[in-house]
Scaffold this motif. Sequence first.
Motif, PDB file in Angstrom:
ATOM      1  N   ALA A  68       7.569  95.924  -3.151  1.00  0.00           N
ATOM      2  CA  ALA A  68       6.422  95.078  -3.518  1.00  0.00           C
ATOM      3  C   ALA A  68       6.522  93.804  -2.708  1.00  0.00           C
ATOM      4  O   ALA A  68       7.595  93.441  -2.222  1.00  0.00           O
ATOM      5  N   GLN A  77       2.225  92.257  -5.393  1.00  0.00           N
ATOM      6  CA  GLN A  77       1.428  93.452  -5.177  1.00  0.00           C
ATOM      7  C   GLN A  77       2.343  94.638  -4.879  1.00  0.00           C
ATOM      8  O   GLN A  77       3.353  94.486  -4.188  1.00  0.00           O
ATOM      9  N   PRO A  78       2.011  95.830  -5.393  1.00  0.00           N
ATOM     10  CA  PRO A  78       2.817  97.010  -5.034  1.00  0.00           C
ATOM     11  C   PRO A  78       2.659  97.311  -3.549  1.00  0.00           C
ATOM     12  O   PRO A  78       1.577  97.147  -2.991  1.00  0.00           O
ATOM     13  N   TRP A  79       3.723  97.747  -2.919  1.00  0.00           N
ATOM     14  CA  TRP A  79       3.678  98.047  -1.482  1.00  0.00           C
ATOM     15  C   TRP A  79       4.129  99.484  -1.245  1.00  0.00           C
ATOM     16  O   TRP A  79       3.305 100.367  -1.028  1.00  0.00           O
ATOM     17  N   VAL A  84       3.554  97.674  -9.811  1.00  0.00           N
ATOM     18  CA  VAL A  84       4.572  96.681 -10.111  1.00  0.00           C
ATOM     19  C   VAL A  84       5.018  96.885 -11.552  1.00  0.00           C
ATOM     20  O   VAL A  84       4.185  96.856 -12.470  1.00  0.00           O
ATOM     21  N   TRP A 101      11.294 101.412 -10.925  1.00  0.00           N
ATOM     22  CA  TRP A 101      10.295 101.442  -9.861  1.00  0.00           C
ATOM     23  C   TRP A 101       9.927 102.904  -9.584  1.00  0.00           C
ATOM     24  O   TRP A 101      10.806 103.739  -9.408  1.00  0.00           O
ATOM     25  N   TYR A 166      12.022  90.311 -10.017  1.00  0.00           N
ATOM     26  CA  TYR A 166      11.349  90.664  -8.774  1.00  0.00           C
ATOM     27  C   TYR A 166      11.983  90.011  -7.552  1.00  0.00           C
ATOM     28  O   TYR A 166      11.308  89.425  -6.720  1.00  0.00           O
ATOM     29  N   VAL A 170      11.864  93.138  -3.085  1.00  0.00           N
ATOM     30  CA  VAL A 170      10.540  92.512  -3.127  1.00  0.00           C
ATOM     31  C   VAL A 170      10.456  91.420  -2.071  1.00  0.00           C
ATOM     32  O   VAL A 170      11.371  90.595  -1.940  1.00  0.00           O
TER      33      VAL A 170
END
Length: 571
Positions: A68, A77-79, A84, A101, A166, A170
């Motif tokens: 993220a 933001q999720p990547w 998330v 995750w 996070y 992240v």
Amino acid sequence: MSVKTALLSAVASLALVPMAHADGHVGERGRDGQVNIIYWQAPSTLNPFLSGGTKDVESASLIVEPLARFDETGTIQPWLAAEVPTVDNGGISEDLTQVTWTLKEGLVWSDGTPFTSADVKFTYEYCTHPEGGCAQVTKFEGISSVETPDDLTVVVTFSEPQPYPYSAFVGGESPILQEAQFEPCVGAAASTCTEQNFGPIGTGPFVVDEFRTNDVISLSANPNYREEGKPAFASVNFKGGGDADAAGRAVMQTGEFDYAWNLQLAPEVIAQMEEGGLGTPVAGFGPLVERIMLNNTNPDPALGPDERSVVRPHPFLSDPAVYKAMSMAIDRPLLVEIGYGQAGKVGCNWVPAPEVFASTSIDCSTQDLDGAKAMLEEAGWVDANGDGVREKDGIELRVLYQTSTNAVRQDFQALIKEWWQEIGIATELRNINASVFFGGDAGSPDTFQKFYADVEMYANTFNGTDPQAYLGNGLCDKAPSPATQWQGENISRFCDPEYDALWAELARTSGIEARAEIAKQLNDMIIERGGMIPLVHRGRLSAHANTLGGVKLNVWDSELWNIADWYRIGE
């Protein structure tokens, strides 16, 4: 948009979102040819775990990615993750000791092999290996295990509740490495893996064709990138080196480049460049602080190359009267005026943003030369022989002050040297090529991590909007040393058990207000107890060509975070 207008807007909103351009067409990957990027601080590695330098983290973000990251507003933001994890969606346990995750399905590395949870677990093991010297190890603080029940699931368990989980995996500073490629590079072998460190296999929009350290990176579009039609550019010419002035002109006046990073230049210089009509400056205020780091160890060359940044205490910077007088002697409003104009504000904090985390306890906005002299006198530092240099118990106040080569920084050095000499502190100035200074080469004596000087000046920032991991850079065990291959983010080698204990309290505290209160205390403690002297809260200032669309300046993550969305306007 003028640079002044951009920065005034940024002050109001913390993160300026530049005018968005709509890509008028969707086409094949690589349809827009080449994009030319210039970072006047040249990258030295493409493995962000082996360098704390922003230039290295950001260039690597073209290739390797996290689970993220933070967008231009500071929102996570999720990547590579499907979402998330939160308590509400079941991704974080009710007791805050476990985060799960879930990876996006179908992800592959640029070599076509599957991206799995095993790669995430491996990255944790790689960075936390005791002999590895990982520059980003603070991101993994408090993790007791990383488990992989299946190929798409990563379960991170903490030794105690983590209200802010996070940090690991992240942001641009904590991406995922491919296990198959980096498996031979764990531990002491990490820095010896030149092929891997210069050419990591990633999931990002581009792949490395050639990496010339401290010079040029040639990249091409990742044929296996997960989004159809992206990136729009077929190749990247990433030029490193030179200076900020030449980089700015190359975008805004000559049009040789499309994007120039970190234009650390006087305001009138930026305004003159903008008149060239080919490019636009973009700016925003995040947590970036120009500061002077105070060496808490003894840099005397007589101690030998390994001992000189390990043996403590410092002969005179261990005296609060000395470093507080040094701070009082500095005219910060003048530094802001000559160095940054609207792109700077007086900086009294290590963590100046987000605003909720910014301490109001320290006021450094007024220069006080007489007060600084009186403080030194009272502490017994006197000029006994009339040579203009104060001394005490046979120790003279003679400072070696180093920084990277940059016009603004050399101006700052000259002024600060003059002010320190006025209060009886002799100052020798040294500047080092930025690519070397921030390079992280364990064999070089000139890196900011080695810190073979009394004080050194630079700026850095952190990803995201919570400073927990960043404040962890003041922990005793995060100091660079021979045992860590000179990696680590506690550059001043500040060490205070009270600080460590308070940071541990932050790590287990929930609620933004309570976390902010502890963060402010940590900020004040490291400044009041001799870790650093903040100078200027800097805005990030870069520039892009008027023909380059999709740019969204991000002060909370890598500036190149959304390069997959960049495109050529009108083509």
